[in-house]
Design an enzyme around this catalytic site. Sequence first.
Site, short mmCIF file in Angstrom:
data_model
loop_
_atom_site.label_atom_id
_atom_site.label_comp_id
_atom_site.label_asym_id
_atom_site.label_seq_id
_atom_site.Cartn_x
_atom_site.Cartn_y
_atom_site.Cartn_z
N TYR A 1 -35.57 -50.27 83.54
CA TYR A 1 -34.68 -51.39 83.82
C TYR A 1 -34.94 -52.54 82.84
CZ TYR A 1 -33.02 -55.57 86.33
OH TYR A 1 -32.44 -56.77 86.66
N GLY B 1 -32.38 -62.56 88.90
CA GLY B 1 -32.29 -61.10 88.96
C GLY B 1 -31.70 -60.62 90.27
N ARG C 1 -28.16 -58.67 90.64
CA ARG C 1 -28.02 -57.36 91.30
C ARG C 1 -27.03 -57.44 92.45
NH1 ARG C 1 -33.31 -57.54 89.73
NH2 ARG C 1 -34.14 -58.16 91.75
N GLY D 1 -34.57 -66.42 91.21
CA GLY D 1 -33.56 -65.63 91.91
C GLY D 1 -32.44 -65.11 91.03
N HIS E 1 -29.06 -67.09 83.04
CA HIS E 1 -30.24 -67.59 83.75
C HIS E 1 -30.00 -68.98 84.34
CE1 HIS E 1 -34.45 -68.26 84.66
NE2 HIS E 1 -34.72 -67.02 84.26
N THR F 1 -29.74 -62.30 92.28
CA THR F 1 -28.33 -62.69 92.31
C THR F 1 -27.50 -61.78 91.41
OG1 THR F 1 -28.98 -64.97 92.74
CG2 THR F 1 -26.72 -64.60 92.01
#
Length: 85
Positions: free
Chosen positions: A55, A24, A28, A22, A17, A26
């Site tokens: 997910y 998540g 992905r 952003g 983290h 990034t």
Amino acid sequence: MPVEYAALLHEKFVTIHPFIDGDGRTARLLMNFALTRNGYPPIIVKADPTARLKYNRTLEAAQVDRNIVPFTDFITELVIEKLEK
């Protein structure tokens, strides 16, 4: 093995983290980079409630219980689904 690596890369990045916002997206992006680099198609985690819940639950199992298998299986399912199209 490349799909598992991509899923693990995603999980590790999102767990660290590093950004205020952003993480998540990034994660992905990194996962899809790893997938395409190894000849797999990029995947999308659909925004529908069922897919999002799966997910989130599998990612939480990886982070809290240190059980990466459900998350890896989920990502593998998405890759297979994409390959079959």
